[in-house]
Design a protein around this motif. Sequence first.
Motif, PDB file in Angstrom:
ATOM      1  N   ASN A  31       4.830  14.163  -3.280  1.00 54.67           N
ATOM      2  CA  ASN A  31       5.834  13.182  -2.876  1.00 54.67           C
ATOM      3  C   ASN A  31       6.905  13.789  -1.980  1.00 54.67           C
ATOM      4  O   ASN A  31       7.519  13.079  -1.182  1.00 54.67           O
ATOM      5  CB  ASN A  31       6.469  12.542  -4.108  1.00 54.67           C
ATOM      6  N   THR A  78       9.798   4.417   0.251  1.00 55.57           N
ATOM      7  CA  THR A  78       9.284   4.018  -1.057  1.00 55.57           C
ATOM      8  C   THR A  78       8.026   4.752  -1.457  1.00 55.57           C
ATOM      9  O   THR A  78       7.418   4.426  -2.466  1.00 55.57           O
ATOM     10  CB  THR A  78       9.017   2.507  -1.094  1.00 55.57           C
ATOM     11  N   ARG A  94      -1.471  14.317  -4.516  1.00 57.93           N
ATOM     12  CA  ARG A  94      -0.340  13.897  -3.695  1.00 57.93           C
ATOM     13  C   ARG A  94       0.815  14.852  -3.876  1.00 57.93           C
ATOM     14  O   ARG A  94       0.942  15.524  -4.900  1.00 57.93           O
ATOM     15  CB  ARG A  94       0.081  12.468  -4.025  1.00 57.93           C
ATOM     16  N   SER A 143       7.284   7.529  -2.886  1.00 57.76           N
ATOM     17  CA  SER A 143       7.230   8.105  -4.227  1.00 57.76           C
ATOM     18  C   SER A 143       7.246   7.054  -5.326  1.00 57.76           C
ATOM     19  O   SER A 143       7.028   7.379  -6.492  1.00 57.76           O
ATOM     20  CB  SER A 143       8.393   9.082  -4.426  1.00 57.76           C
ATOM     21  N   ASP A 144       7.472   5.801  -4.977  1.00 57.95           N
ATOM     22  CA  ASP A 144       7.472   4.715  -5.970  1.00 57.95           C
ATOM     23  C   ASP A 144       6.107   4.050  -6.110  1.00 57.95           C
ATOM     24  O   ASP A 144       5.915   3.234  -7.008  1.00 57.95           O
ATOM     25  CB  ASP A 144       8.476   3.636  -5.555  1.00 57.95           C
ATOM     26  N   ASP A 145       5.195   4.359  -5.193  1.00 56.28           N
ATOM     27  CA  ASP A 145       3.957   3.589  -5.093  1.00 56.28           C
ATOM     28  C   ASP A 145       2.717   4.404  -5.431  1.00 56.28           C
ATOM     29  O   ASP A 145       2.596   5.562  -5.039  1.00 56.28           O
ATOM     30  CB  ASP A 145       3.778   3.054  -3.674  1.00 56.28           C
ATOM     31  N   ALA A 146       1.788   3.763  -6.129  1.00 58.28           N
ATOM     32  CA  ALA A 146       0.441   4.310  -6.215  1.00 58.28           C
ATOM     33  C   ALA A 146      -0.205   4.211  -4.833  1.00 58.28           C
ATOM     34  O   ALA A 146       0.117   3.321  -4.047  1.00 58.28           O
ATOM     35  CB  ALA A 146      -0.381   3.538  -7.238  1.00 58.28           C
ATOM     36  N   SER A 180      -1.553   7.563  -9.159  1.00 61.92           N
ATOM     37  CA  SER A 180      -0.314   6.880  -9.516  1.00 61.92           C
ATOM     38  C   SER A 180       0.866   7.503  -8.775  1.00 61.92           C
ATOM     39  O   SER A 180       0.755   8.579  -8.183  1.00 61.92           O
ATOM     40  CB  SER A 180      -0.098   6.960 -11.024  1.00 61.92           C
ATOM     41  N   ALA A 181       1.995   6.815  -8.832  1.00 65.45           N
ATOM     42  CA  ALA A 181       3.188   7.280  -8.110  1.00 65.45           C
ATOM     43  C   ALA A 181       3.614   8.670  -8.558  1.00 65.45           C
ATOM     44  O   ALA A 181       4.026   9.505  -7.748  1.00 65.45           O
ATOM     45  CB  ALA A 181       4.325   6.285  -8.302  1.00 65.45           C
ATOM     46  N   SER A 182       3.492   8.917  -9.857  1.00 59.44           N
ATOM     47  CA  SER A 182       3.898  10.212 -10.414  1.00 59.44           C
ATOM     48  C   SER A 182       2.812  11.261 -10.330  1.00 59.44           C
ATOM     49  O   SER A 182       3.039  12.420 -10.667  1.00 59.44           O
ATOM     50  CB  SER A 182       4.288  10.029 -11.877  1.00 59.44           C
ATOM     51  N   GLN A 184      -1.209   1.531   0.457  1.00 57.31           N
ATOM     52  CA  GLN A 184      -0.161   1.386  -0.551  1.00 57.31           C
ATOM     53  C   GLN A 184      -0.662   0.406  -1.614  1.00 57.31           C
ATOM     54  O   GLN A 184      -1.151  -0.689  -1.289  1.00 57.31           O
ATOM     55  CB  GLN A 184       1.094   0.825   0.115  1.00 57.31           C
TER      56      GLN A 184
END
Length: 133
Positions: free
Chosen positions: A74, A28, A72, A30-33, A52-54, A98
Amino acid sequence: QLQFVESGGGLVQPGGSLRLSCTASGSTFSDDAIGWFRQAPGKEREGVACVSASAHSTFYGDSVKGRFTISRDNAKNTVWLQMNNLKPEDTGVYLCAQLLAPCAPLTLAPWNGDFAGPGYGSWGQGTQVTVSS
């Protein structure tokens, strides 16, 4: 559930630089800040930066703005914290976490100081940063 391993800490002179890494295992990421926090002896935990995740949004604590940069990748399940112009007051254990809440100023500095609340998920063990001459 994510698990984190931080690295890159060490002893550095004032004005020096370090680059911390936080590598996660888990599907997960790439889904999480993700946030970086620090804990100095005798002081409360402090939010340093989050992304942020993105990776489209970042926020920084007031004490590190203009000196630290969070990023980051991902594909590599990794978040970095580039720290420049380090000061003795930057000394502490740096932990990545996370975030179950959005990367935002209140996530870095919750009004009640509770970093164990529902906005926070897994934490790493931390890496020591010491800034001293």
